[in-house]
Scaffold this active site. Structure first.
Site, PDB file in Angstrom:
ATOM      1  N   TRP B 326      74.366  74.131  45.461  1.00 23.94           N
ATOM      2  CA  TRP B 326      75.598  74.065  44.402  1.00 23.94           C
ATOM      3  C   TRP B 326      76.221  75.590  44.408  1.00 23.94           C
ATOM      4  O   TRP B 326      77.462  75.526  44.474  1.00 23.94           O
ATOM      5  CB  TRP B 326      74.760  74.088  43.175  1.00 23.94           C
ATOM      6  CG  TRP B 326      76.050  74.079  41.853  1.00 23.94           C
ATOM      7  CD1 TRP B 326      76.775  73.288  41.511  1.00 23.94           C
ATOM      8  CD2 TRP B 326      76.326  75.206  41.249  1.00 23.94           C
ATOM      9  NE1 TRP B 326      77.865  73.686  40.585  1.00 23.94           N
ATOM     10  CE2 TRP B 326      77.363  75.008  40.253  1.00 23.94           C
ATOM     11  CE3 TRP B 326      75.978  76.569  41.272  1.00 23.94           C
ATOM     12  CZ2 TRP B 326      78.101  75.803  39.359  1.00 23.94           C
ATOM     13  CZ3 TRP B 326      76.415  77.431  40.312  1.00 23.94           C
ATOM     14  CH2 TRP B 326      77.544  77.235  39.511  1.00 23.94           C
ATOM     15  N   HIS B 327      75.510  76.608  44.617  1.00 18.90           N
ATOM     16  CA  HIS B 327      76.274  77.915  44.601  1.00 18.90           C
ATOM     17  C   HIS B 327      77.326  78.100  45.941  1.00 18.90           C
ATOM     18  O   HIS B 327      78.342  78.817  46.101  1.00 18.90           O
ATOM     19  CB  HIS B 327      75.376  78.980  44.712  1.00 18.90           C
ATOM     20  CG  HIS B 327      74.918  79.513  43.453  1.00 18.90           C
ATOM     21  ND1 HIS B 327      73.829  78.964  42.883  1.00 18.90           N
ATOM     22  CD2 HIS B 327      75.530  80.251  42.532  1.00 18.90           C
ATOM     23  CE1 HIS B 327      73.516  79.213  41.680  1.00 18.90           C
ATOM     24  NE2 HIS B 327      74.444  80.138  41.320  1.00 18.90           N
ATOM     25  N   GLY B 328      77.033  77.495  47.161  1.00 22.18           N
ATOM     26  CA  GLY B 328      77.682  77.689  48.121  1.00 22.18           C
ATOM     27  C   GLY B 328      77.321  76.667  49.694  1.00 22.18           C
ATOM     28  O   GLY B 328      76.147  76.359  49.553  1.00 22.18           O
TER      29      GLY B 328
END
Lengths: 336, 485
Positions: B326-328
């Site tokens: 989700w973060h990257g």
């Protein structure tokens, strides 16, 4: 903190509305003080309108001292433009160049000089641009950050409307600590002509360095810069000279002198100088510009150097005379 | 528009505030909501107006499906709720996948199959990860019949409300929407204004003074240096650890403070995370709203801890790998998720086996694990991460001048004394920054504790003014790290 709040709880508690009134009054006082300070600062020191102190200083200098409509000759470049060509001497030597302005900025790479030349629109009578450079200016792919040439032109020409002017001042407030710092360091760092950060402009905006003897920095004197020349720098020169050609402005690329002993000692320096000269001469030829290597022409002695590439004030005068003659010769006028 | 910009602080925020409450004072509550939505969309479009249709589309579709799932409308009654929910979730994930992960997917396809598919180079629409998650939560809860009948205007305010729009906290409809409907919140509340200004100033200070200072040092080590000695590598990794915390928690404080001006309470997102004495404790204190989302909408639906030990560990691990993604879109983020997933599994096992550890040692291990894991979170690739890690554990040992006199004898073991770095300025300056920051994160109350202790007295007024003076250092203006996620 708990203890603190406990002790002062009774005495320091305020009614919420009073609290907010006092808080907003304080904010107002701070706001007025900071604007006042910025106005004071802008009168005595270069306002941070760019990310570069020498560009800020130059903009202030032009705004206060130069009749921008008269300027016909611009000197651009890094310190090699700022220090190496004495604008006042060039002004006197050359018949063609009658109103010289040096807008060079310390540390500018070729791609940044290209951005700097966006300021040429501020000078309606511009006839020639002199880009003073050496191969050591060409390795970096650097660009100015937060550079707004349109605003700078207006600010320089003192053409900002009151709201725009207020906004420039207002924005300078977000550099307030930076302004304090700049003010405290100004005299020591930028008003000493024996330092490479000197910003005491002559009447044309050049900065002749008075660096001799023990003020010379050893490693800058002895060490040669590596031969790294980024093709993008040459492309920038090509674009700059083409644009000048289109506007009917003569573009000169002046290769600065290099300390003789270093050239003799290092093959790579000789290669670098030759490569730089060849590539730029070819570009100038293609775009109706003119190329001059002061290194080849003058063969300057060490007494004219402040370090390997920077000339001292004596050297900058010699260089300016040579450039003046070259301009007159190129533009078919006999020298004075 | 950045919270830490003059445009926002002196123009957007006061104008929005005064018009919003003016409309409410005139009892034009619907108009005030419309105004808030339009202001938020203006705030959002300030970066890039092209992103605007996307968020609008996402909002309309999710609201439509949500209402259908709740049973408030019956336009698509021939579809089973499960099918509708799947369509809604697929729509959101497809949006996120298309904009955020398509290039990552192509790069890996090219790598595996030696193909040469051209990258799409799509610009990541701002806040897409945040508003997508918020709306997935809304859909799932609508499916569970846990949502009330919200009108579209309330829903639009919930999704677009500018303090939380760009980088969270990830707010939950059940927390937010009742607040937007509550008429009490339409009246100016002076206590909330005072408190909001205090929290906002605190966040500004965290971002502008602390995070942006450490950002310079972190960038030097990660992006500029080709090789790092041991001390440089530790300075680099710790700088990023501090930068990230003060950047993100500073942003959250600003968001909470701004929302309070509008009488809206946004949930807290941080609670002194670097005081954590275990990885589980850390995730209860760090990005709390994300942890809540991951728990409620991934971990529990996967089975949580209800399906035996092995499934629990698998669920935990899977949840955190997804959190990493989700973060990257990058393997370094996946690896960061794996590290945290494994750590949580190990911690659970440890507890199950009944082992105990002194809290100081537990803190030390937890902090260092987090610090090391952040390296993968920050580094642009594994090579860069390994450069820092290698420096931290196998780099040249150079003892700084400040303490070199105590280490004279170590010269014979190859240690160097004195000038330890060309990357960083004065070592005493650096040292004081690190000592002061450790003191702040370990011993001072956090924003939420300060918020609870807030009183309208001279002490807090002084602090508000002091923190607010950070506006005079906005020349280092930089975006918030979590804008990228």
């Amino acid at each position: 903190m708990n203890l603190y709040i406990l002790i002062f709880k009774e005495r320091l508690d305020l009614k919420t509305t009073h609290y907010l009134k006092i808080l907003f009054s304080m904010f107002t006082v701070i706001g007025i003080f900071s604007m006042g300070y910025v106005v004071y600062f802008s009168m005595h020191y270069p306002l941070p309108v760019s990310n570069y102190i020498s560009l800020d200083a130059k903009i202030k200098f032009i705004r206060e001292n130069i009749d921008v409509d008269k300027v016909d000759t611009l000197i651009v470049g890094s310190s090699l433009g700022l220090n190496n060509i004495n604008g006042e001497v060039l002004d006197k030597t050359s018949i063609k160049a009658s109103s010289v302005l040096n807008i060079s900025v310390y540390g500018s790479a070729a791609l940044e000089v290209e951005m700097l030349l966006e300021l040429t629109d501020a000078f309606p009578n511009l006839k020639r641009i002199i880009y003073s450079a050496q191969y050591s200016d060409f390795p970096h792919e650097w660009y100015y950050e937060n550079y707004d040439s349109e605003m700078l032109i207006k600010y320089m020409r003192d053409e900002l409307n009151p709201i725009e002017h207020f906004l420039v001042m207002f924005r300078a407030c977000n550099n307030l600590f930076f302004c304090f710092k700049r003010q405290s360091e100004w005299r020591n760092n930028h008003m000493m002509k024996n330092k490479f950060t000197y910003l005491g402009f002559d009447s044309t905006g050049s900065v002749p360095l008075h660096i001799y003897g023990e003020d010379i920095i050893g490693h800058r004197w002895r060490g040669a810069q590596p031969n790294i020349q980024n093709p993008k720098s040459f492309e920038a020169v090509d674009r700059m000279s083409k644009r000048a050609q289109k506007k009917g402005i003569k573009f000169y690329l002046i290769q600065g002198p290099y300390r003789g002993p270093l050239v003799e000692k290092h093959q790579f320096v000789r290669d670098a100088l030759t490569h730089f000269a060849k590539r730029n001469a070819a570009i100038m030829k293609k775009n109706d510009g003119a190329f001059l290597s002061l290194h080849t022409l003058l063969h300057l002695d060490d007494k004219y150097f402040a370090d390997r590439t920077h000339l001292n004030d004596l050297g900058s005068m010699v260089a300016a005379k040579a450039v003046g003659k070259f301009i007159d010769k190129t533009e078919n006028i006999q020298g004075k | 528009m950045l919270f830490n910009s003059y445009e926002f602080i002196f123009f957007f925020l006061p104008i929005t505030f005064f018009i919003y409450f003016y409309l409410n004072k005139k009892h034009w509550t619907q108009a005030s909501k419309v105004f808030l939505v339009l202001s938020s969309l203006f705030f959002y479009a300030w970066w890039n107006v092209n992103y605007l249709p996307l968020i609008l589309l996402s909002m309309f579709i999710n609201y439509g499906i949500g209402r259908e799932l709740s049973g408030f409308t019956t336009m698509f009654k021939r579809y089973a709720p499960k099918v509708l929910l799947s369509i809604g979730i697929i729509f959101n994930l497809a949006l996120l996948g298309y904009f955020k992960y398509s290039d990552f997917f192509i790069i890996n396809l090219n790598r595996v199959f030696h193909a040469e598919i051209v990258l799409w180079n799509l610009a990541l629409p701002l806040a897409i990860s945040f508003y997508t998650f918020q709306q997935i939560a809304y859909l799932v809860d609508s499916y569970r019949k846990e949502t009330k009948e919200y009108d579209f205007l309330n829903y639009a305010v919930f999704v677009t409300f500018f303090p939380q729009l760009i980088a969270g906290p990830i707010v939950h409809h059940a927390d937010m929407m009742p607040q937007f409907s509550n008429l009490k919140n339409k009246i100016k509340n002076y206590h909330n204004i005072a408190l909001g200004l205090f929290i906002f100033s605190l966040g500004l200070f965290k971002k502008v003074i602390i995070a942006d200072t450490f950002a310079v040092w972190a960038t030097q080590g990660f992006d500029v240096a080709e090789k790092l000695n041991m001390l440089e590598a530790w300075v680099t990794s710790l700088s990023y650890t501090f930068q990230l915390y003060f950047d993100f928690s500073g942003y959250t404080d600003m968001a909470i403070g701004i929302a309070l001006l509008f009488n809206i309470k946004i949930p807290m997102n941080f609670f002194s995370p670097y005081k954590a004495t275990s990885i589980q404790d850390f995730w209860r204190r760090w990005h709390i709203t994300l942890s809540r989302f991951l728990k409620d909408y991934i971990y529990i639906p996967l089975g949580g801890n209800r399906k035996g030990e092995v499934r629990t560990y698998t669920n935990l691990f899977t949840t955190f790998v997804l959190g990493g993604i989700w973060h990257g879109a990058g393997w370094t983020f996946v690896f960061w998720g794996i590290l945290h997933g494994l750590a949580l599994v190990a911690h659970r096992l440890w507890r199950k086996l009944g082992f105990k550890m002194h809290s100081l040692l537990a803190w030390f291990i937890t902090f260092n694990f987090i610090n090391i894991a952040w390296i993968f979170f920050r580094a642009v690739n594994f090579e860069s991460a390994l450069k820092v890690l290698k420096g931290m554990f196998f780099g040249d040992v150079i003892i700084p001048t400040l303490v070199s006199k105590y280490f004279e004898g170590m010269k014979e073991f190859g240690w160097t004394l004195g000038n330890w770095s060309k990357l960083y300025m004065s070592e005493s300056y650096l040292l004081w920054w690190f000592i002061a920051t450790f003191m702040v994160i370990l011993f001072l109350p956090n924003s939420m504790q300060l918020k609870n202790k807030f009183k309208t007295n001279i002490f807090f007024m002084g602090l508000t003014i002091l923190f607010f003076l950070s506006i005079f250092m906005l020349y280092r203006k930089s975006e918030f790290i979590y804008f990228n996620f």
